[in-house]
Every structure is written in structure tokens, then in C-alpha cells.
Design a protein around this motif. Structure first.
Motif, PDB file in Angstrom:
ATOM      1  N   LEU A  99       0.739  -1.266   0.036  1.00 31.71           N
ATOM      2  CA  LEU A  99       0.010   0.157   0.061  1.00 31.71           C
ATOM      3  C   LEU A  99       0.805   1.239  -0.029  1.00 31.71           C
ATOM      4  CD1 LEU A  99      -2.981  -0.881   2.371  1.00 31.71           C
ATOM      5  CD2 LEU A  99      -2.772  -0.894   0.032  1.00 31.71           C
ATOM      6  N   SER A 100       1.805   1.130   0.721  1.00 33.15           N
ATOM      7  CA  SER A 100       2.875   2.580   0.877  1.00 33.15           C
ATOM      8  C   SER A 100       3.397   2.759  -0.500  1.00 33.15           C
ATOM      9  CB  SER A 100       3.933   2.220   1.825  1.00 33.15           C
ATOM     10  OG  SER A 100       4.568   1.068   1.470  1.00 33.15           O
ATOM     11  N   ASP A 101       3.570   1.933  -1.348  1.00 36.33           N
ATOM     12  CA  ASP A 101       4.068   2.019  -2.905  1.00 36.33           C
ATOM     13  C   ASP A 101       2.823   2.506  -3.832  1.00 36.33           C
ATOM     14  OD1 ASP A 101       6.558   1.350  -1.809  1.00 36.33           O
ATOM     15  OD2 ASP A 101       6.263  -0.675  -2.536  1.00 36.33           O
ATOM     16  N   LEU A 102       1.647   2.445  -3.414  1.00 33.98           N
ATOM     17  CA  LEU A 102       0.473   3.029  -4.345  1.00 33.98           C
ATOM     18  C   LEU A 102       0.117   4.432  -4.020  1.00 33.98           C
ATOM     19  CD1 LEU A 102      -1.651  -0.313  -3.909  1.00 33.98           C
ATOM     20  CD2 LEU A 102      -0.088   0.126  -5.761  1.00 33.98           C
ATOM     21  N   PRO A 103       0.270   5.295  -5.028  1.00 35.65           N
ATOM     22  CA  PRO A 103      -0.081   6.630  -4.894  1.00 35.65           C
ATOM     23  C   PRO A 103      -1.424   6.898  -4.465  1.00 35.65           C
ATOM     24  CG  PRO A 103       1.051   6.309  -6.949  1.00 35.65           C
ATOM     25  CD  PRO A 103       0.677   4.869  -6.300  1.00 35.65           C
ATOM     26  N   SER A 104      -2.391   6.166  -4.962  1.00 32.11           N
ATOM     27  CA  SER A 104      -3.862   6.404  -4.265  1.00 32.11           C
ATOM     28  C   SER A 104      -4.112   6.215  -2.836  1.00 32.11           C
ATOM     29  CB  SER A 104      -4.867   5.475  -5.194  1.00 32.11           C
ATOM     30  OG  SER A 104      -4.503   3.987  -4.802  1.00 32.11           O
ATOM     31  N   TYR A 105      -3.230   5.489  -2.210  1.00 30.65           N
ATOM     32  CA  TYR A 105      -3.391   5.347  -0.821  1.00 30.65           C
ATOM     33  C   TYR A 105      -2.237   6.203  -0.156  1.00 30.65           C
ATOM     34  CZ  TYR A 105      -6.071   1.228  -1.830  1.00 30.65           C
ATOM     35  OH  TYR A 105      -6.967   0.079  -1.990  1.00 30.65           O
ATOM     36  N   GLN A 106      -1.806   7.094  -0.686  1.00 36.43           N
ATOM     37  CA  GLN A 106      -0.932   8.194   0.006  1.00 36.43           C
ATOM     38  C   GLN A 106      -1.857   8.955   0.919  1.00 36.43           C
ATOM     39  OE1 GLN A 106       2.492   8.178   0.317  1.00 36.43           O
ATOM     40  NE2 GLN A 106       2.286   6.301  -0.986  1.00 36.43           N
ATOM     41  N   ASN A 107      -1.656   9.346   2.163  1.00 34.16           N
ATOM     42  CA  ASN A 107      -2.522   9.998   3.026  1.00 34.16           C
ATOM     43  C   ASN A 107      -3.709   9.594   3.341  1.00 34.16           C
ATOM     44  OD1 ASN A 107       0.075  12.038   3.115  1.00 34.16           O
ATOM     45  ND2 ASN A 107      -0.801  12.953   1.349  1.00 34.16           N
ATOM     46  N   ARG A 108      -3.777   8.398   3.070  1.00 34.16           N
ATOM     47  CA  ARG A 108      -5.365   7.918   3.313  1.00 34.16           C
ATOM     48  C   ARG A 108      -5.112   6.529   4.355  1.00 34.16           C
ATOM     49  NH1 ARG A 108      -9.079   5.920  -0.156  1.00 34.16           N
ATOM     50  NH2 ARG A 108      -7.517   5.165  -1.571  1.00 34.16           N
ATOM     51  N   SER A 109      -4.085   5.766   4.020  1.00 32.40           N
ATOM     52  CA  SER A 109      -4.110   4.509   4.883  1.00 32.40           C
ATOM     53  C   SER A 109      -3.004   4.847   6.184  1.00 32.40           C
ATOM     54  CB  SER A 109      -3.192   3.378   4.123  1.00 32.40           C
ATOM     55  OG  SER A 109      -2.044   3.795   3.499  1.00 32.40           O
ATOM     56  N   GLU A 110      -3.452   4.308   7.381  1.00 32.16           N
ATOM     57  CA  GLU A 110      -2.864   4.483   8.375  1.00 32.16           C
ATOM     58  C   GLU A 110      -2.865   3.350   9.269  1.00 32.16           C
ATOM     59  OE1 GLU A 110      -3.684   7.191  12.575  1.00 32.16           O
ATOM     60  OE2 GLU A 110      -5.091   7.243  10.788  1.00 32.16           O
ATOM     61  N   TYR A 111      -1.586   2.878   9.493  1.00 30.87           N
ATOM     62  CA  TYR A 111      -1.107   1.742  10.623  1.00 30.87           C
ATOM     63  C   TYR A 111      -1.520   2.196  11.767  1.00 30.87           C
ATOM     64  CZ  TYR A 111       0.840  -2.542  12.471  1.00 30.87           C
ATOM     65  OH  TYR A 111       1.232  -3.779  12.915  1.00 30.87           O
ATOM     66  N   VAL A 112      -2.481   1.554  12.540  1.00 31.22           N
ATOM     67  CA  VAL A 112      -2.639   1.799  13.779  1.00 31.22           C
ATOM     68  C   VAL A 112      -2.234   0.399  14.693  1.00 31.22           C
ATOM     69  CG1 VAL A 112      -4.375   3.426  13.308  1.00 31.22           C
ATOM     70  CG2 VAL A 112      -5.027   1.073  13.519  1.00 31.22           C
ATOM     71  N   GLY A 113      -1.629  -0.421  14.309  1.00 24.87           N
ATOM     72  CA  GLY A 113      -1.048  -1.309  15.204  1.00 24.87           C
ATOM     73  C   GLY A 113       0.293  -1.316  15.800  1.00 24.87           C
ATOM     74  N   ASP A 114       1.029  -2.506  16.407  1.00 28.15           N
ATOM     75  CA  ASP A 114       2.149  -2.141  16.715  1.00 28.15           C
ATOM     76  C   ASP A 114       3.114  -3.288  16.379  1.00 28.15           C
ATOM     77  OD1 ASP A 114       1.536  -4.311  18.387  1.00 28.15           O
ATOM     78  OD2 ASP A 114       0.502  -3.219  19.854  1.00 28.15           O
ATOM     79  N   LEU A 115       4.071  -3.674  16.822  1.00 25.66           N
ATOM     80  CA  LEU A 115       5.142  -4.657  16.669  1.00 25.66           C
ATOM     81  C   LEU A 115       4.790  -5.873  17.641  1.00 25.66           C
ATOM     82  CD1 LEU A 115       8.482  -2.902  15.710  1.00 25.66           C
ATOM     83  CD2 LEU A 115       6.505  -3.573  14.043  1.00 25.66           C
TER      84      LEU A 115
END
Length: 344
Positions: free
Chosen positions: A66-82
Motif C-alpha cells: 500500500l505504501s507504494d501505491l499513490p492512491s493510498y498516500q495520506n489515506r492509509s494509516e497503520y494503527v497496530g504495533d510490533l
């Protein structure tokens, strides 16, 4: 035997697990969605995490980060952890966000994709009014549909809440309707119109001349009403000042014009408006004609004219009288002078 055992021990993923709380979310376009996710690595330390979207490329099914797809820039947010939480939020959902999503984590030695995926469906609300054209008094049903099941739906007409999705249509129910999911009222469907046909209502008459009418004046009576379709036949009726039980038709058309008022025009008037669905009458309007004031005005004007005539003729009469008298006076004076001379 020992080699086989070593391969089983070193094989990654034995006991590793990724769990999706809701693997088939269906969400409204324009809203946000959270993929609730947890993972278990059985003591392995997670160094990296990432989400992928599945899709075909060159005829092959692949996963795209997703981080490589322009359409998801500033729209996808990882809210998990490690540790154990691997949840993801996508905002401002679009139609092309529909699809399959995978989670991946990397340890010091291995990378691991989830065996299952989250299938996201992005839907829109479709409002429908059934029937969309109706006669007043008939039933109307509002329907709000989507490609998946959603919670309770609420309705609005021209920005105001609608109490029930089923009702008997009246004139005031005509307008534009939209639906929304309760709690997400900012995400509205496209509007749909309801047309209500009804006979003339609120028929009224407007008089161009306020108060009592003066003899000889002009007056117009205009008839108006609320109707759908618009009223196309107007009929005027007149009764006596004391009673409206006996009426006569005095005109037709939306405007009744009286060019020169006389005493016979006094009385009670009403207008009947009609369309193809029915007719309705206006309230009664009383026209009165003021006779006394106009007669006084005529009398005063007559008196004024006579006074002016007298004032203008008086000097002329005096001058004429003097003119006629003046020759006889001169003759008398001449006679007196002659007699005086003879006596001497």
C-alpha cells in the motif's frame, strides 16, 4: 531422518497466526474503515509490518504494498504495533478501494504473509421513491438500497428529517429526498424527487384598489392558488352585498378587470380555480362603492364654477350699465345749460 526433523524445526510459520476480526467489511464510499487484526509469532520478534492489496498484473495475481501505491498516500494509516496488533485504517474510501488486503510481518529471519485476506466492499446509497409521481392521498414508499446490509437508515426531505419511510402523499410532501446511515448523516445518497399532483389549494383574491371604490375608478381582482398542475381555468362569481346565496358568473380568466366602477359593481366576489384534478373556491371578497363623497365632490365643483362665473360677470354688468347710462346724463346737462342762457 535427522535432516527431515531439522527442516520441520526450521520451517517458518509453524504456529504463526494472523486473525482478522471482520474479514468481509462493507463500507460506505467517503467513510473510513478499520481492518482489526491481530497476529501471533510464538516468541519471534517482529521487525517490520506492512499491508498489501491483491491484484492482477500481466495475468498473474500479485500483492502490491500500500505504501507504494499513490492512491493510498495520506489515506492509509497503520494503527497496530510490533507486538500483536496489526490493525489498519483507510480513510475517504473510493470505489477502487474494493478488493483483497493482506498483512505481512518480518522477523529477524523470515517474512510472513497472512494466509487469508480481508475483502473490502465499498458501496453507495441508492435512494428510491416509489412511485416517484403520485396523486395527493396515495401511498408513497421510500427505499434506500446498497450492495450490502447496513444499519438503520434515516431519511431527509429538503434538509429536514422524515418521520416514516411510508406515508400518504400530500402537497407539502413534494420535494427531494435523500437517505443516510444512522450515525453517518454526512454521507448522503444522491437526491430523488417526489412529484405530487393535487387540485387547487389556498385560492385567494387580491384587489388592486384598497378600501371603498370611487365611482368611475378602475379596479382589478387577481386570483391565485397553489396547484399541480397549475390551475388553467378561473371563473368569477358575484353575489349581492347582503347575500351570496344567489350568484351570477361575471367573468373568467385569472384577472377580473372593472374599467369604470358604478353602483352596480358593489357586491361579494369570489374566484373558482380549476385544474384537471378538481376545483376550489377562494374566500369571499366584498367590494363597496362610495357614492356620497363623489356626489359632494360634484356639487362642490358645480358651486365653485358658478361662483367663478358670477365673479367674472359682475364687473362686465356694471360696466355695461354705466355705459348705457352715460349718454342720457350728458344730454340732460346740455339742456340745463341752454335754459340758463335764455333766462339771462
Amino acid at each position: 531422518m535427522i535432516a527431515v526433523l531439522l527442516i520441520l524445526i526450521l520451517k517458518p510459520g509453524a504456529g504463526w497466526l494472523v486473525t482478522f476480526e471482520n474479514p468481509d467489511p462493507c463500507v460506505l464510499k467517503g467513510s473510513s474503515v478499520e481492518f482489526r487484526c491481530s497476529h501471533n509469532t510464538e516468541g519471534q520478534t517482529v521487525r517490520k509490518t506492512a499491508w498489501y492489496k491483491g491484484g492482477f498484473k500481466d495475468g498473474l495475481w500479485k500483492r502490491f504494498k500500500l505504501s507504494d501505491l499513490p492512491s493510498y498516500q495520506n489515506r492509509s494509516e497503520y494503527v497496530g504495533d510490533l507486538q500483536h496488533n496489526c490493525s489498519l485504517v483507510i480513510h475517504e474510501l473510493q470505489d477502487n478501494d474494493t478488493g483483497y488486503y493482506y498483512f505481512r510481518f518480518d522477523t529477524d529471519t523470515f517474512g510472513w504473509y497472512s494466509k487469508t485476506s480481508v475483502h473490502l466492499s465499498v458501496t453507495e446509497l441508492k435512494a428510491k421513491v416509489n412511485p416517484h409521481t403520485v396523486r395527493a392521498g396515495h401511498n408513497v414508499t421510500l427505499q434506500c438500497g446498497t450492495s450490502c446490509q447496513l444499519p438503520s437508515v434515516v431519511w431527509f426531505k429538503d434538509g429536514r428529517p422524515v418521520a416514516k419511510p411510508e406515508f400518504q402523499a400530500q402537497a407539502e410532501d413534494a420535494g427531494n429526498y435523500v437517505c443516510a446511515v444512522e450515525g453517518q448523516e454526512s454521507l448522503l445518497s444522491d437526491p430523488v424527487a417526489l412529484t405530487v399532483w393535487y387540485p387547487p389549494l389556498n385560492v385567494s383574491v387580491e384587489v388592486s384598489y384598497p378600501g371603498k371604490l370611487i365611482l368611475g375608478s378602475n379596479v382589478s381582482l387577481t386570483c391565485s392558488s397553489a396547484a399541480n398542475p397549475a390551475a388553467d381555468i378561473y371563473t368569477w362569481y358575484k353575489g349581492t352585498v347582503s347575500s351570496f346565496t344567489s350568484t351570477v358568473q361575471v367573468g373568467s380568466g385569472q384577472v377580473l378587470s372593472i374599467p369604470s366602477v358604478d353602483a352596480s359593481h358593489a357586491g361579494i366576489y369570489l374566484c373558482q380555480a380549476e385544474n384537471r384534478l378538481g376545483e376550489n373556491n377562494s374566500t369571499e371578497v366584498l367590494l363597496t362603492v362610495e357614492e356620497t363623497d363623489s356626489h359632494c365632490l360634484i356639487l362642490l365643483v358645480g358651486i365653485g364654477v358658478k361662483v367663478i362665473i358670477v365673479l367674472l360677470l359682475t364687473p362686465v354688468i356694471i360696466w355695461a350699465w354705466r355705459k348705457r347710462r352715460s349718454p342720457s346724463v350728458d344730454k340732460e346737462e346740455d339742456s340745463r345749460d341752454y335754459e340758463s342762457v335764455s333766462s339771462a
